[in-house]
Motif scaffolding. Structure first.
Motif, PDB file in Angstrom:
ATOM      1  N   TYR A 155      10.457  -5.778  -7.303  1.00  0.00           N
ATOM      2  CA  TYR A 155      10.492  -3.614  -7.310  1.00  0.00           C
ATOM      3  C   TYR A 155       9.569  -3.176  -6.362  1.00  0.00           C
ATOM      4  CZ  TYR A 155       9.807   1.776  -8.743  1.00  0.00           C
ATOM      5  OH  TYR A 155      10.043   1.935  -9.012  1.00  0.00           O
ATOM      6  N   ILE A 156       8.243  -3.688  -5.447  1.00  0.00           N
ATOM      7  CA  ILE A 156       8.139  -2.528  -4.482  1.00  0.00           C
ATOM      8  C   ILE A 156       8.516  -3.084  -3.550  1.00  0.00           C
ATOM      9  CG2 ILE A 156       6.101  -3.081  -2.910  1.00  0.00           C
ATOM     10  CD1 ILE A 156       4.211  -3.268  -5.300  1.00  0.00           C
ATOM     11  N   TYR A 157       9.672  -3.977  -3.395  1.00  0.00           N
ATOM     12  CA  TYR A 157       9.995  -4.034  -1.816  1.00  0.00           C
ATOM     13  C   TYR A 157      11.704  -3.976  -2.004  1.00  0.00           C
ATOM     14  CZ  TYR A 157       6.899  -7.039   1.284  1.00  0.00           C
ATOM     15  OH  TYR A 157       6.155  -7.799   0.995  1.00  0.00           O
ATOM     16  N   THR A 158      12.140  -3.909  -3.228  1.00  0.00           N
ATOM     17  CA  THR A 158      14.413  -3.593  -3.242  1.00  0.00           C
ATOM     18  C   THR A 158      14.285  -2.074  -3.573  1.00  0.00           C
ATOM     19  OG1 THR A 158      14.071  -5.206  -5.193  1.00  0.00           O
ATOM     20  CG2 THR A 158      14.228  -6.009  -2.764  1.00  0.00           C
ATOM     21  N   ASP A 159      13.670  -2.201  -5.001  1.00  0.00           N
ATOM     22  CA  ASP A 159      13.402  -0.380  -6.153  1.00  0.00           C
ATOM     23  C   ASP A 159      14.240  -1.587  -7.066  1.00  0.00           C
ATOM     24  OD1 ASP A 159      12.653   1.634  -5.232  1.00  0.00           O
ATOM     25  OD2 ASP A 159      13.668   1.855  -4.165  1.00  0.00           O
ATOM     26  N   ALA A 160      14.676  -3.345  -7.366  1.00  0.00           N
ATOM     27  CA  ALA A 160      14.841  -2.747  -8.254  1.00  0.00           C
ATOM     28  C   ALA A 160      14.567  -4.752  -8.851  1.00  0.00           C
ATOM     29  CB  ALA A 160      16.554  -3.843  -7.520  1.00  0.00           C
ATOM     30  N   LYS A 204      -0.380  -1.235 -14.716  1.00  0.00           N
ATOM     31  CA  LYS A 204      -2.025  -2.683 -13.692  1.00  0.00           C
ATOM     32  C   LYS A 204      -1.650  -1.572 -11.937  1.00  0.00           C
ATOM     33  CE  LYS A 204      -4.165  -6.249 -12.617  1.00  0.00           C
ATOM     34  NZ  LYS A 204      -4.160  -8.005 -12.313  1.00  0.00           N
ATOM     35  N   TYR A 205      -0.408  -1.943 -11.385  1.00  0.00           N
ATOM     36  CA  TYR A 205      -0.957  -1.506 -10.052  1.00  0.00           C
ATOM     37  C   TYR A 205       0.431  -0.332  -9.956  1.00  0.00           C
ATOM     38  CZ  TYR A 205      -1.764  -6.364  -9.681  1.00  0.00           C
ATOM     39  OH  TYR A 205      -2.205  -7.277  -9.062  1.00  0.00           O
ATOM     40  N   ASP A 206       0.223   0.973 -10.868  1.00  0.00           N
ATOM     41  CA  ASP A 206       0.409   2.476 -10.582  1.00  0.00           C
ATOM     42  C   ASP A 206       1.386   2.458 -10.300  1.00  0.00           C
ATOM     43  OD1 ASP A 206       0.119   5.021 -11.211  1.00  0.00           O
ATOM     44  OD2 ASP A 206      -0.841   5.043  -9.314  1.00  0.00           O
ATOM     45  N   LEU A 207       3.290   1.859 -11.079  1.00  0.00           N
ATOM     46  CA  LEU A 207       4.475   2.188 -10.669  1.00  0.00           C
ATOM     47  C   LEU A 207       5.260   2.105 -11.670  1.00  0.00           C
ATOM     48  CD1 LEU A 207       4.734  -1.868  -9.555  1.00  0.00           C
ATOM     49  CD2 LEU A 207       4.777   0.549  -8.024  1.00  0.00           C
ATOM     50  N   HIS A 216      -2.929   0.896  -2.673  1.00  0.00           N
ATOM     51  CA  HIS A 216      -3.686   1.251  -1.004  1.00  0.00           C
ATOM     52  C   HIS A 216      -4.610   0.659  -1.361  1.00  0.00           C
ATOM     53  CE1 HIS A 216      -4.688   4.843   1.614  1.00  0.00           C
ATOM     54  NE2 HIS A 216      -3.539   4.243   1.778  1.00  0.00           N
ATOM     55  N   ASN A 217      -5.837   1.475  -2.701  1.00  0.00           N
ATOM     56  CA  ASN A 217      -7.008   1.648  -2.670  1.00  0.00           C
ATOM     57  C   ASN A 217      -7.578   0.084  -2.474  1.00  0.00           C
ATOM     58  OD1 ASN A 217      -6.860   3.870  -2.940  1.00  0.00           O
ATOM     59  ND2 ASN A 217      -6.710   3.858  -5.754  1.00  0.00           N
ATOM     60  N   MET A 218      -6.704  -0.870  -3.007  1.00  0.00           N
ATOM     61  CA  MET A 218      -7.711  -2.697  -2.314  1.00  0.00           C
ATOM     62  C   MET A 218      -6.925  -2.947  -1.214  1.00  0.00           C
ATOM     63  SD  MET A 218      -5.094  -5.765  -4.063  1.00  0.00           S
ATOM     64  CE  MET A 218      -5.692  -4.943  -5.552  1.00  0.00           C
ATOM     65  N   PHE A 219      -6.378  -2.630  -0.392  1.00  0.00           N
ATOM     66  CA  PHE A 219      -6.019  -2.790   1.240  1.00  0.00           C
ATOM     67  C   PHE A 219      -6.426  -1.600   2.227  1.00  0.00           C
ATOM     68  CE2 PHE A 219      -2.844  -5.238  -0.509  1.00  0.00           C
ATOM     69  CZ  PHE A 219      -3.259  -6.400  -1.154  1.00  0.00           C
ATOM     70  N   GLY A 267       0.933  -1.226  -0.028  1.00  0.00           N
ATOM     71  CA  GLY A 267       0.346  -0.171   0.042  1.00  0.00           C
ATOM     72  C   GLY A 267       0.975   1.279   0.162  1.00  0.00           C
ATOM     73  N   ALA A 268       2.043   0.946   0.740  1.00  0.00           N
ATOM     74  CA  ALA A 268       3.099   2.186   0.658  1.00  0.00           C
ATOM     75  C   ALA A 268       3.899   2.089  -0.698  1.00  0.00           C
ATOM     76  CB  ALA A 268       3.963   2.817   1.970  1.00  0.00           C
ATOM     77  N   ARG A 269       3.690   1.799  -1.037  1.00  0.00           N
ATOM     78  CA  ARG A 269       4.354   2.169  -2.665  1.00  0.00           C
ATOM     79  C   ARG A 269       3.461   1.982  -3.783  1.00  0.00           C
ATOM     80  NH1 ARG A 269       9.947   2.124  -3.613  1.00  0.00           N
ATOM     81  NH2 ARG A 269      10.342   0.522  -4.669  1.00  0.00           N
ATOM     82  N   SER A 270       2.457   1.480  -3.600  1.00  0.00           N
ATOM     83  CA  SER A 270       1.315   1.535  -5.097  1.00  0.00           C
ATOM     84  C   SER A 270      -0.415   1.538  -4.637  1.00  0.00           C
ATOM     85  CB  SER A 270       0.969   0.127  -6.203  1.00  0.00           C
ATOM     86  OG  SER A 270       0.243  -0.227  -6.437  1.00  0.00           O
TER      87      SER A 270
END
Length: 428
Positions: free
Chosen positions: A96-101, A119-122, A65-68, A58-61
């Motif tokens: 990518y969400i957890y490590t930026d890689a 799809k997940y707005d990244l 965030h809307n889902m949860f 939720g913090a990254r996408s």
């Protein structure tokens, strides 16, 4: 006194680490404290369960965030089904969400990852995927990725544009490629609607007919005229049949049944009658704006070269026809070979101009002999339509057998010009 942050353990399976990035990565790798699961890949026939943490997602996408945490949060009692995403792509998303890689980005999973990132707005991951494929694209693989590029055009339009630009400037090689017959109908339409294709329309027409025959075979139907027209759909009306000569029209699409008899008759009337019918096909010539070209010319027997110039077959670059001109200058104190890049201009315009950088090259037959190269940079126009050197190489040096410029078997001479042209001006 400094504190050692790695000296203790937070439990049997949870080592305390010093860096927040290492800690977050440990959560992804181990699944510790996860509070949501995803069942990914059912449509691909490979279902894989992923454990994750709602607060990190939720913090990254914004989508997660809307889902949860939105007004109607997802029920996380059971794994959340994501059937339309490949597990490899989803693994890249979590990485990518957890490590930026992303650990395993490659051509096989790139478009799945890109679509999932959109799809997940990244957006930064979309850029990462786009940069990766742009660096990998070439004329050899652009047809392999064209279908995926069409479907991802909204998220990453630059990928589709580069694919199409490579096809634009591929001369006619693309139309005889087996890969061309394997592309989808939407990709075919994306190619055919381009004004900037370099191939002549008769070559395009033949290739599209082969595509239609291949598509009928893939659908296990006979390649009748009606079936070929059906599988082509709107792509048929992106072929510029009015640009064909009468002979090409009659011997090609009219004879093969790709065109209806009424359509062929209307095109003939459009080309020749005073009162022209309205056509369903575009009548504007393609621009042929290929920027680069290579002209090769072999003089069969240099001993037959006289003062009158010889000319290579022309090459189309930037809508202009370019060729090699060569002559033997015998009026000089030291007879020499004259070697030029020449342009006959653009039909219908007296004011055309085109800036060109070119390398004129005499290619020796002896491998150990270096080529003779000269650079040309010039604005070509009606009054200055050729550029080169009347003293490119002396005839004495050229004919010296020890130099290795002339093929000793048949006395042939090989010449080449590589050129890059800016967009011309002055076309009417």
């Amino acid at each position: 006194m400094s504190q050692n942050l790695t000296q203790s353990s937070g439990g049997e399976n949870h080592p305390v680490v010093a860096k927040i990035g290492d800690c977050v990565k440990h959560l992804l790798d181990s699944g510790d404290m996860s509070d949501v699961q995803f069942a990914v890949g059912r449509d691909q026939g490979i279902v894989k369960i992923f454990s994750a943490h709602r607060i990190i997602l939720g913090a990254r996408s914004a989508v997660f965030h809307n889902m949860f945490y939105g007004s109607l949060p997802e029920n996380c009692t059971n794994p959340i089904n994501i059937p339309d995403v490949h597990p490899d792509a989803f693994a890249n998303i979590l990485s990518y969400i957890y490590t930026d890689a992303v650990k395993s980005l490659n051509l096989d999973n790139l478009f799945g990852t890109l679509g999932c990132a959109d799809k997940y707005d990244l957006p930064l991951l979309v850029v990462m995927c786009t940069d990766f494929i742009l660096a990998e694209l070439s004329i050899d693989n652009c047809l392999d990725v064209l279908d995926s590029a069409v479907h991802c055009a909204v998220a990453a339009p630059s990928i589709l544009e580069k694919c199409l630009c490579l096809i634009d400037e591929s001369a006619e090689a693309i139309w005889v490629s087996e890969k061309f017959c394997a592309i989808g109908q939407e990709a075919l339409c994306a190619i055919l609607q381009r004004d900037t294709l370099t191939a002549n329309e008769d070559i395009i027409c033949l290739a599209v007919n082969e595509w239609a025959v291949n598509m009928c075979a893939r659908r296990d139907i006979d390649a009748t005229s009606a079936n070929r027209r059906e599988v082509l759909g709107r792509a048929l009306f992106l072929i510029r049949f009015p640009l064909l000569t009468d002979a090409q029209l009659l011997d090609g699409p009219a004879d093969s049944g790709l065109l209806l008899q009424s359509e062929g008759w209307d095109i003939y009337r459009y080309k020749h009658a005073t009162t022209k019918p309205r056509l369903s096909f575009c009548t504007e010539p393609r621009q042929n704006v290929r920027a680069e070209g290579v002209i090769n010319y072999t003089i069969p027997d240099i001993r037959e070269l006289r003062k009158a110039a010889l000319y290579s077959d022309p090459v189309n670059v930037r809508k202009l026809l370019w060729n090699i001109a060569v002559n033997k200058n015998i009026d000089r104190e030291v007879p020499a070979l004259g070697f030029y890049l020449q342009c006959d201009g653009y039909a219908g315009s007296d004011s055309w101009a085109c800036q060109v950088a070119a390398e004129l090259c005499l290619l020796p037959w002896k491998p150990e002999t270096p080529p003779v190269k000269k650079q040309v940079s010039k604005l070509f126009n009606k009054n200055a339509h050729s550029k080169g050197s009347s003293k490119y190489i002396s005839m004495e040096e050229l004919l010296d057998p020890a130099k290795g410029y002339i093929n000793p078997t048949d006395f042939s001479l090989r010449l080449q010009i590589q050129m890059i042209a800016d967009l011309p001006t002055g076309f009417k």
